[in-house]
Design a protein around this motif. Structure first.
Motif, PDB file in Angstrom:
ATOM      1  N   GLU A  73      16.352  26.563  19.403  1.00  0.00           N
ATOM      2  CA  GLU A  73      15.617  25.339  19.062  1.00  0.00           C
ATOM      3  C   GLU A  73      14.145  25.648  18.809  1.00  0.00           C
ATOM      4  N   LYS A  74      13.530  26.444  19.682  1.00  0.00           N
ATOM      5  CA  LYS A  74      12.114  26.777  19.533  1.00  0.00           C
ATOM      6  C   LYS A  74      11.889  27.708  18.341  1.00  0.00           C
ATOM      7  N   ILE A  75      12.825  28.623  18.136  1.00  0.00           N
ATOM      8  CA  ILE A  75      12.685  29.556  17.022  1.00  0.00           C
ATOM      9  C   ILE A  75      12.720  28.812  15.687  1.00  0.00           C
ATOM     10  N   THR A  76      13.700  27.930  15.534  1.00  0.00           N
ATOM     11  CA  THR A  76      13.811  27.189  14.272  1.00  0.00           C
ATOM     12  C   THR A  76      12.617  26.273  14.059  1.00  0.00           C
ATOM     13  N   ALA A  77      12.109  25.699  15.141  1.00  0.00           N
ATOM     14  CA  ALA A  77      10.926  24.842  15.029  1.00  0.00           C
ATOM     15  C   ALA A  77       9.734  25.649  14.524  1.00  0.00           C
ATOM     16  N   ALA A  78       9.609  26.881  15.019  1.00  0.00           N
ATOM     17  CA  ALA A  78       8.507  27.744  14.583  1.00  0.00           C
ATOM     18  C   ALA A  78       8.669  28.141  13.121  1.00  0.00           C
ATOM     19  N   ARG A 102      21.301  23.779  14.253  1.00  0.00           N
ATOM     20  CA  ARG A 102      19.821  23.718  14.219  1.00  0.00           C
ATOM     21  C   ARG A 102      19.270  24.667  13.157  1.00  0.00           C
ATOM     22  N   LEU A 103      19.875  25.828  13.014  1.00  0.00           N
ATOM     23  CA  LEU A 103      19.456  26.767  11.975  1.00  0.00           C
ATOM     24  C   LEU A 103      19.728  26.185  10.587  1.00  0.00           C
ATOM     25  N   ALA A 104      20.845  25.462  10.461  1.00  0.00           N
ATOM     26  CA  ALA A 104      21.173  24.831   9.183  1.00  0.00           C
ATOM     27  C   ALA A 104      20.113  23.818   8.782  1.00  0.00           C
ATOM     28  N   ALA A 105      19.639  23.049   9.759  1.00  0.00           N
ATOM     29  CA  ALA A 105      18.584  22.065   9.477  1.00  0.00           C
ATOM     30  C   ALA A 105      17.323  22.764   9.002  1.00  0.00           C
ATOM     31  N   MET A 106      17.021  23.916   9.603  1.00  0.00           N
ATOM     32  CA  MET A 106      15.850  24.682   9.188  1.00  0.00           C
ATOM     33  C   MET A 106      16.029  25.222   7.769  1.00  0.00           C
ATOM     34  N   LEU A 107      17.254  25.662   7.428  1.00  0.00           N
ATOM     35  CA  LEU A 107      17.512  26.222   6.095  1.00  0.00           C
ATOM     36  C   LEU A 107      17.297  25.197   4.991  1.00  0.00           C
TER      37      LEU A 107
END
Length: 472
Positions: A73-78, A102-107
């Motif tokens: 969660e923190k990694i993707t937020a960063a 969560r990674l998908a949302a970041m992508l």
């Protein structure tokens, strides 16, 4: 960051041998951040915070094997606020479906991330579905590794369908999942649709012959795929024949891995005939299949006239001394093949005697692996005779062949007197005594210090075919 496939088959014995494809990244970039395995959760949390605040600006992050779990969660937020990181390695981190979502949302919002490695993260259908949806909207990712997860037929089909709208994904690793026939069907459709994919690893996915037929159908009209790994899928002769038929119209595929697929003489024969019409395949892995006489005969005949095949593995293929005769004869006039892996067969002394004329006539072959072929001292003597006039071979493995110090001395004498080309000789696992190794090393000193004598077991064998990295 340069991304490539390591085809678990280096140039000419300088990289390690393995048995399945992996996606890897060039970590030579000075701006890469590698968090050591000993790093604490507190250290990683602070690092992530520094990246988010901009006090750290690496171009890639390696967090493999940390079991970070909730830190995703923190990694993707960063990463969502970062404009420098192009590669993220989260291999073996227990990411799961929640982390994958969560990674998908970041992508979806990422504009610069190009390489995402998620091997062995217990990602199941829910997480894969979210990643597939994100791929439809992402226009930066070029390399995705989802090997060794929990992808089933339905999830694999969704992921394959998303490829049809992806304009940037070039390298996809789905090895060690459960795509089966349904997943292979959708991947075949994607390949036929003109996706830009350049390398695809489907090894160990239980696709069988029917699934291979769908992938083969996609290959017929595909003009982008350069490397395909279908090892360990039990495709049998039926699947091999389907692939062989697809190779004739295909002019793009260069690397084909078909190890451990239950291919016998009918499939081997079909692939041999395909090589007489296809002149783009440069690396072919048929190891751990059992083609026996007819398949080996046709394949050998094809090699004689083929001018593009550079690397061939027939390791653990049930080849006996009578089967290698046509292969060695074909090699005498071949000017393309540089790497040949015949390890773990039953060539024996009589079979390797046929190699002498080949080594005298062929100066193109650079790497030859004869590991575990029961050659014994007489076989070593025949190889020594072949080396006397050979001007091409730079790597030779005679490991685990019951060669005593007598056979080793014959090799040393031939190299010392006639051969200054060979760079690596592997005599490990032959029971040579410490004194014998010392004597042999002393005899080889006159080779100009260029030859490396290996008398300890190698962690991995050195054949080019099973280790070559190819850049795209």
């Amino acid at each position: 960051i340069t991304a490539w496939f390591l085809c678990r088959t280096p140039p000419l014995g300088k990289q390690q041998k393995a048995h399945e494809m992996d996606i890897a990244t060039d970590t030579a970039d000075a701006a890469m951040l590698h968090v050591g395995a000993e790093g604490s959760t507190l250290d990683m949390t602070q690092t992530i915070l520094d990246i988010k605040e901009g006090t750290l600006a690496p171009t890639s992050i390696n967090l493999a094997h940390h079991f970070i779990g909730s830190l995703v969660e923190k990694i993707t937020a960063a990463l969502e606020e970062n404009d420098s990181i192009t590669a993220l390695d989260l291999t073996c981190n227990n990411v799961g479906d929640v982390g994958a979502s969560r990674l998908a949302a970041m992508l979806r919002s990422s504009m610069i991330l190009q390489v995402l490695l998620l091997r062995d993260n217990a990602i199941g259908p829910r997480g894969v579905k979210r990643l597939a949806e994100a791929l439809r909207e992402n226009d930066s990712l070029t390399t995705l590794d989802l090997s060794a997860n929990l992808i089933d037929e339905a999830a694999g089909s969704l992921l394959a369908a998303s490829l049809e709208t992806s304009a940037t994904l070039l390298h996809l690793n789905l090895a060690f999942n459960g795509l089966r026939t349904q997943g292979a069907r959708q991947l075949g459709v994607a390949l036929a649709s003109g996706v830009p994919l350049q390398s695809l690893d489907l090894s160990h996915n239980m696709i069988a012959g029917d699934g291979c037929a769908f992938v083969s159908a996609g290959l017929r009209s595909n003009s982008s795929l350069q490397a395909l790994n279908i090892s360990g899928n039990c495709i049998g002769d039926v699947g091999a024949q389907q692939l062989a038929a697809a190779l004739s119209p295909n002019r793009t595929l260069r690397i084909l891995r078909l190890a451990d697929n239950g291919i016998r003489k009918e499939g081997g024969g079909a692939l041999g005939l395909a090589l007489t019409e296809n002149f783009t395949i440069s690396e072919l892995d048929l190891s751990r299949n059992y083609m026996w006489e007819d398949g080996a005969q046709v394949l050998s005949s094809a090699i004689g006239g083929n001018r593009t095949l550079q690397c061939l593995s027939l390791a653990s293929s049930g080849l006996r001394r009578q089967h290698v005769q046509p292969l060695f004869a074909a090699l005498e006039g071949n000017t393309a093949l540089t790497d040949l892996d015949l390890a773990a067969n039953s060539i024996e002394e009589v079979g390797v005697a046929l190699l002498v004329a080949t080594l005298h006539a062929n100066h193109t072959l650079r790497s030859l692996d004869l590991t575990f072929n029961n050659l014994r001292d007489l076989g070593a003597q025949y190889v020594a005779q072949g080396l006397e006039a050979n001007k091409g071979l730079t790597f030779l493995s005679l490991s685990d062949n019951h060669i005593s110090e007598h056979g080793a001395r014959k090799l040393a004498a031939a190299l010392k007197a006639h051969n200054a080309v060979l760079q690596t000789l592997d005599l490990s696992l032959n029971g040579l005594s410490e004194q014998g190794n010392g004597d042999l090393a002393a005899r080889l000193m006159m080779v100009g210090g260029q030859l490396t004598l290996r008398h300890e077991p190698l962690r991995a064998k050195h054949a080019h075919f099973v280790n070559s990295s190819w850049h795209v």
